[in-house]
Write a protein that holds these residues in place. Structure first.
Motif, PDB file in Angstrom:
ATOM      1  N   GLU A  62       0.833  -1.205   0.000  1.00 30.71           N
ATOM      2  CA  GLU A  62       0.000   0.000   0.000  1.00 30.71           C
ATOM      3  C   GLU A  62       0.862   1.247   0.000  1.00 30.71           C
ATOM      4  OE1 GLU A  62      -3.496   2.149   2.711  1.00 30.71           O
ATOM      5  OE2 GLU A  62      -2.755   0.153   3.228  1.00 30.71           O
ATOM      6  N   ARG A  66       0.598   4.284  -2.730  1.00 26.88           N
ATOM      7  CA  ARG A  66       0.319   5.651  -2.265  1.00 26.88           C
ATOM      8  C   ARG A  66       1.406   6.622  -2.717  1.00 26.88           C
ATOM      9  NH1 ARG A  66      -4.873   5.899  -1.848  1.00 26.88           N
ATOM     10  NH2 ARG A  66      -5.785   4.844  -0.053  1.00 26.88           N
ATOM     11  N   LEU A 104      -7.627   1.371  -0.812  1.00 26.00           N
ATOM     12  CA  LEU A 104      -7.063   0.409  -1.752  1.00 26.00           C
ATOM     13  C   LEU A 104      -7.676  -0.963  -1.533  1.00 26.00           C
ATOM     14  CD1 LEU A 104      -3.302   1.422  -1.525  1.00 26.00           C
ATOM     15  CD2 LEU A 104      -4.875   1.929  -3.374  1.00 26.00           C
ATOM     16  N   GLN A 109      -2.797  -6.319  -3.036  1.00 31.43           N
ATOM     17  CA  GLN A 109      -1.510  -6.126  -2.393  1.00 31.43           C
ATOM     18  C   GLN A 109      -0.869  -7.442  -1.995  1.00 31.43           C
ATOM     19  OE1 GLN A 109      -2.304  -3.373   0.859  1.00 31.43           O
ATOM     20  NE2 GLN A 109      -3.872  -2.433  -0.385  1.00 31.43           N
TER      21      GLN A 109
END
Length: 253
Positions: A62, A66, A104, A109
Protein backbone atom coordinates in the motif's frame (compact mmCIF):
# COMPACT_ATOMS: atom_id res chain seq x y z
CA UNK A 1 17.21 71.94 -33.58
CA UNK A 2 15.24 69.86 -36.04
CA UNK A 3 18.22 67.52 -36.52
CA UNK A 4 18.54 67.08 -32.73
CA UNK A 5 14.88 66.10 -32.46
CA UNK A 6 15.30 63.56 -35.26
CA UNK A 7 18.37 62.11 -33.55
CA UNK A 8 16.50 61.91 -30.24
CA UNK A 9 13.58 60.16 -31.94
CA UNK A 10 15.94 57.68 -33.61
CA UNK A 11 17.63 56.98 -30.28
CA UNK A 12 14.22 56.60 -28.61
CA UNK A 13 13.09 54.18 -31.32
CA UNK A 14 16.29 52.15 -30.92
CA UNK A 15 15.79 52.01 -27.13
CA UNK A 16 12.16 50.97 -27.57
CA UNK A 17 13.14 48.33 -30.15
CA UNK A 18 15.81 46.93 -27.80
CA UNK A 19 13.35 46.94 -24.88
CA UNK A 20 10.64 45.21 -26.94
CA UNK A 21 13.18 42.65 -28.15
CA UNK A 22 14.36 42.02 -24.58
CA UNK A 23 10.77 41.60 -23.36
CA UNK A 24 10.00 39.26 -26.25
CA UNK A 25 13.10 37.16 -25.58
CA UNK A 26 12.22 37.01 -21.87
CA UNK A 27 8.70 35.83 -22.69
CA UNK A 28 10.01 33.24 -25.13
CA UNK A 29 12.46 32.02 -22.50
CA UNK A 30 9.68 31.78 -19.91
CA UNK A 31 7.47 29.90 -22.38
CA UNK A 32 10.31 27.52 -23.24
CA UNK A 33 10.93 26.86 -19.54
CA UNK A 34 7.19 26.37 -18.98
CA UNK A 35 6.98 23.83 -21.79
CA UNK A 36 10.09 22.08 -20.53
CA UNK A 37 8.61 21.81 -17.04
CA UNK A 38 5.29 20.58 -18.43
CA UNK A 39 7.10 17.90 -20.42
CA UNK A 40 9.04 16.89 -17.30
CA UNK A 41 5.89 16.56 -15.18
CA UNK A 42 4.10 14.70 -17.98
CA UNK A 43 6.95 12.19 -18.09
CA UNK A 44 6.71 11.73 -14.31
CA UNK A 45 2.96 11.07 -14.59
CA UNK A 46 3.34 8.61 -17.46
CA UNK A 47 6.11 6.73 -15.66
CA UNK A 48 4.14 6.54 -12.40
CA UNK A 49 0.89 5.47 -14.08
CA UNK A 50 2.74 2.85 -16.13
CA UNK A 51 4.16 1.34 -12.94
CA UNK A 52 0.72 1.39 -11.30
CA UNK A 53 -0.77 -0.44 -14.29
CA UNK A 54 1.96 -3.09 -13.95
CA UNK A 55 1.03 -3.63 -10.29
CA UNK A 56 -0.81 -6.76 -11.45
CA UNK A 57 2.60 -8.23 -12.38
CA UNK A 58 4.71 -6.70 -9.60
CA UNK A 59 3.47 -7.22 -6.01
CA UNK A 60 3.21 -3.75 -4.43
CA UNK A 61 2.50 -2.70 -0.88
CA UNK A 62 0.00 0.00 0.00
CA UNK A 63 2.90 2.34 0.75
CA UNK A 64 4.31 2.05 -2.78
CA UNK A 65 0.91 2.57 -4.41
CA UNK A 66 0.32 5.65 -2.26
CA UNK A 67 3.75 7.02 -3.14
CA UNK A 68 3.02 6.59 -6.85
CA UNK A 69 -0.45 8.15 -6.55
CA UNK A 70 0.98 11.10 -4.60
CA UNK A 71 3.67 11.49 -7.27
CA UNK A 72 1.00 11.74 -9.98
CA UNK A 73 -1.05 14.21 -7.91
CA UNK A 74 1.95 16.48 -7.18
CA UNK A 75 2.95 16.50 -10.87
CA UNK A 76 -0.60 17.42 -11.92
CA UNK A 77 -0.64 20.26 -9.35
CA UNK A 78 2.45 21.74 -10.99
CA UNK A 79 0.98 21.33 -14.47
CA UNK A 80 -2.28 23.05 -13.46
CA UNK A 81 -0.28 25.89 -11.93
CA UNK A 82 1.63 26.27 -15.20
CA UNK A 83 -1.53 25.98 -17.34
CA UNK A 84 -4.39 27.31 -15.17
CA UNK A 85 -6.82 27.55 -18.11
CA UNK A 86 -6.47 23.88 -19.09
CA UNK A 87 -9.73 22.20 -18.03
CA UNK A 88 -8.51 18.71 -18.90
CA UNK A 89 -5.61 19.02 -16.47
CA UNK A 90 -7.97 20.26 -13.75
CA UNK A 91 -10.24 17.26 -14.28
CA UNK A 92 -7.30 14.89 -14.10
CA UNK A 93 -6.15 16.61 -10.92
CA UNK A 94 -9.57 16.08 -9.31
CA UNK A 95 -9.51 12.40 -10.34
CA UNK A 96 -6.01 11.98 -8.91
CA UNK A 97 -7.15 13.56 -5.65
CA UNK A 98 -10.10 11.16 -5.43
CA UNK A 99 -7.85 8.17 -6.02
CA UNK A 100 -5.48 9.41 -3.37
CA UNK A 101 -8.32 9.64 -0.83
CA UNK A 102 -9.91 6.30 -1.78
CA UNK A 103 -9.23 2.99 -0.05
CA UNK A 104 -7.06 0.41 -1.75
CA UNK A 105 -8.18 -3.12 -2.51
CA UNK A 106 -6.39 -5.41 0.00
CA UNK A 107 -6.40 -8.31 -2.50
CA UNK A 108 -4.32 -6.29 -4.95
CA UNK A 109 -1.51 -6.13 -2.39
CA UNK A 110 -0.87 -9.87 -2.12
CA UNK A 111 2.85 -10.63 -2.17
CA UNK A 112 2.60 -13.27 -4.89
CA UNK A 113 4.67 -13.57 -8.02
CA UNK A 114 4.26 -15.74 -11.09
CA UNK A 115 7.19 -15.90 -13.48
CA UNK A 116 6.37 -15.47 -17.19
CA UNK A 117 7.65 -18.09 -19.62
CA UNK A 118 8.81 -15.69 -22.34
CA UNK A 119 12.25 -14.09 -21.90
CA UNK A 120 10.99 -10.69 -23.08
CA UNK A 121 8.26 -10.68 -20.42
CA UNK A 122 10.78 -11.72 -17.79
CA UNK A 123 13.15 -8.91 -18.78
CA UNK A 124 10.24 -6.43 -18.71
CA UNK A 125 9.35 -7.62 -15.20
CA UNK A 126 12.89 -7.09 -13.92
CA UNK A 127 13.10 -3.68 -15.59
CA UNK A 128 9.77 -2.73 -14.00
CA UNK A 129 11.09 -3.54 -10.53
CA UNK A 130 14.27 -1.56 -11.20
CA UNK A 131 12.20 1.46 -12.31
CA UNK A 132 10.04 1.14 -9.22
CA UNK A 133 13.08 1.08 -6.93
CA UNK A 134 14.46 4.14 -8.72
CA UNK A 135 11.19 6.04 -8.23
CA UNK A 136 10.99 5.21 -4.53
CA UNK A 137 14.64 6.21 -4.06
CA UNK A 138 13.96 9.50 -5.84
CA UNK A 139 10.91 10.25 -3.68
CA UNK A 140 12.88 9.40 -0.56
CA UNK A 141 15.64 11.84 -1.56
CA UNK A 142 12.94 14.53 -1.83
CA UNK A 143 11.79 13.79 1.73
CA UNK A 144 8.43 12.34 0.62
CA UNK A 145 9.09 8.83 1.98
CA UNK A 146 10.11 8.03 5.55
CA UNK A 147 13.62 6.55 5.74
CA UNK A 148 12.59 3.49 7.77
CA UNK A 149 9.75 2.69 5.38
CA UNK A 150 11.97 3.31 2.37
CA UNK A 151 14.62 0.89 3.63
CA UNK A 152 11.98 -1.79 4.29
CA UNK A 153 10.34 -1.40 0.87
CA UNK A 154 13.63 -1.25 -1.01
CA UNK A 155 14.78 -4.45 0.72
CA UNK A 156 11.47 -6.14 -0.13
CA UNK A 157 11.87 -5.22 -3.81
CA UNK A 158 15.52 -6.31 -3.74
CA UNK A 159 14.44 -9.74 -2.47
CA UNK A 160 11.73 -9.87 -5.12
CA UNK A 161 14.33 -9.16 -7.79
CA UNK A 162 16.52 -11.91 -6.34
CA UNK A 163 13.63 -14.38 -6.47
CA UNK A 164 12.98 -13.62 -10.13
CA UNK A 165 16.64 -14.03 -11.03
CA UNK A 166 17.21 -17.25 -9.06
CA UNK A 167 13.94 -19.00 -9.88
CA UNK A 168 14.19 -18.20 -13.59
CA UNK A 169 17.69 -19.75 -13.66
CA UNK A 170 16.46 -22.81 -11.76
CA UNK A 171 13.50 -23.14 -14.12
CA UNK A 172 15.80 -23.02 -17.14
CA UNK A 173 18.16 -25.52 -15.52
CA UNK A 174 15.36 -28.00 -14.86
CA UNK A 175 14.11 -27.65 -18.45
CA UNK A 176 17.62 -28.14 -19.86
CA UNK A 177 18.15 -31.20 -17.67
CA UNK A 178 14.85 -32.70 -18.81
CA UNK A 179 16.03 -32.24 -22.40
CA UNK A 180 19.30 -34.10 -21.56
CA UNK A 181 21.29 -30.86 -21.96
CA UNK A 182 23.32 -31.56 -18.82
CA UNK A 183 26.07 -29.03 -19.54
CA UNK A 184 23.61 -26.17 -20.02
CA UNK A 185 21.64 -27.26 -16.95
CA UNK A 186 24.79 -27.14 -14.82
CA UNK A 187 25.57 -23.61 -16.07
CA UNK A 188 22.08 -22.36 -15.12
CA UNK A 189 22.32 -23.92 -11.65
CA UNK A 190 25.82 -22.51 -11.14
CA UNK A 191 24.57 -19.02 -12.07
CA UNK A 192 21.71 -19.36 -9.57
CA UNK A 193 24.12 -20.54 -6.87
CA UNK A 194 26.54 -17.65 -7.57
CA UNK A 195 23.66 -15.16 -7.35
CA UNK A 196 22.58 -16.58 -3.97
CA UNK A 197 26.16 -16.46 -2.67
CA UNK A 198 26.50 -12.82 -3.72
CA UNK A 199 23.72 -11.53 -1.43
CA UNK A 200 24.84 -9.87 1.80
CA UNK A 201 22.13 -11.41 3.97
CA UNK A 202 20.76 -14.85 4.78
CA UNK A 203 17.13 -15.73 5.27
CA UNK A 204 14.89 -18.78 4.92
CA UNK A 205 14.43 -18.31 1.17
CA UNK A 206 18.17 -17.94 0.44
CA UNK A 207 19.04 -20.98 2.59
CA UNK A 208 16.30 -23.09 0.99
CA UNK A 209 17.27 -22.21 -2.58
CA UNK A 210 20.98 -22.74 -1.88
CA UNK A 211 20.23 -26.25 -0.65
CA UNK A 212 17.98 -26.94 -3.66
CA UNK A 213 20.52 -25.71 -6.23
CA UNK A 214 23.38 -27.51 -4.49
CA UNK A 215 21.38 -30.75 -4.62
CA UNK A 216 20.81 -30.27 -8.36
CA UNK A 217 24.54 -29.67 -8.92
CA UNK A 218 25.49 -32.75 -6.91
CA UNK A 219 23.02 -34.88 -8.89
CA UNK A 220 24.43 -33.58 -12.17
CA UNK A 221 27.99 -34.19 -10.96
CA UNK A 222 27.08 -37.80 -10.08
CA UNK A 223 25.41 -38.26 -13.46
CA UNK A 224 28.44 -36.87 -15.30
CA UNK A 225 30.82 -39.11 -13.36
CA UNK A 226 28.69 -42.16 -14.14
CA UNK A 227 28.47 -41.10 -17.78
CA UNK A 228 32.25 -40.57 -18.00
CA UNK A 229 32.92 -43.93 -16.31
CA UNK A 230 30.57 -45.62 -18.77
CA UNK A 231 32.26 -43.89 -21.69
CA UNK A 232 35.74 -44.93 -20.46
CA UNK A 233 34.55 -48.53 -19.99
CA UNK A 234 33.00 -48.56 -23.44
CA UNK A 235 36.19 -47.16 -24.96
CA UNK A 236 38.32 -49.81 -23.25
CA UNK A 237 36.00 -52.55 -24.44
CA UNK A 238 36.21 -51.17 -27.97
CA UNK A 239 40.01 -51.03 -27.78
CA UNK A 240 40.07 -54.61 -26.48
CA UNK A 241 37.83 -55.73 -29.33
CA UNK A 242 40.16 -54.05 -31.81
CA UNK A 243 43.16 -55.83 -30.25
CA UNK A 244 41.36 -59.17 -30.31
CA UNK A 245 40.62 -58.68 -34.00
CA UNK A 246 44.20 -57.64 -34.67
CA UNK A 247 45.87 -60.56 -32.89
CA UNK A 248 43.26 -63.19 -33.56
CA UNK A 249 44.63 -66.23 -35.46
CA UNK A 250 44.03 -66.02 -39.15
CA UNK A 251 41.70 -68.60 -40.61
CA UNK A 252 42.97 -70.78 -43.38
CA UNK A 253 40.69 -71.10 -46.30
Amino acid sequence: MFVSIIIMLIVALIVIAVWVSAVQQHREKQEAERRKELAKQKKIIEESEDIIVNSCNIPMSELILRVLQRRVYDALCIMVELSPSNKELKNRLNEAKERLNSQLDPESQADTLSLPDADKQLIALVQGIKRLRHVIRSEHSKGKVDTQLFVAEDRRLEKLQLRINVESQIKRGVSARAANMVGSARQYFEKAFATLNAVTYTDEYVAEKKAQVQAYLEEISTELKASNASAVKKKKEQEQDDLDVLFAPKKKW
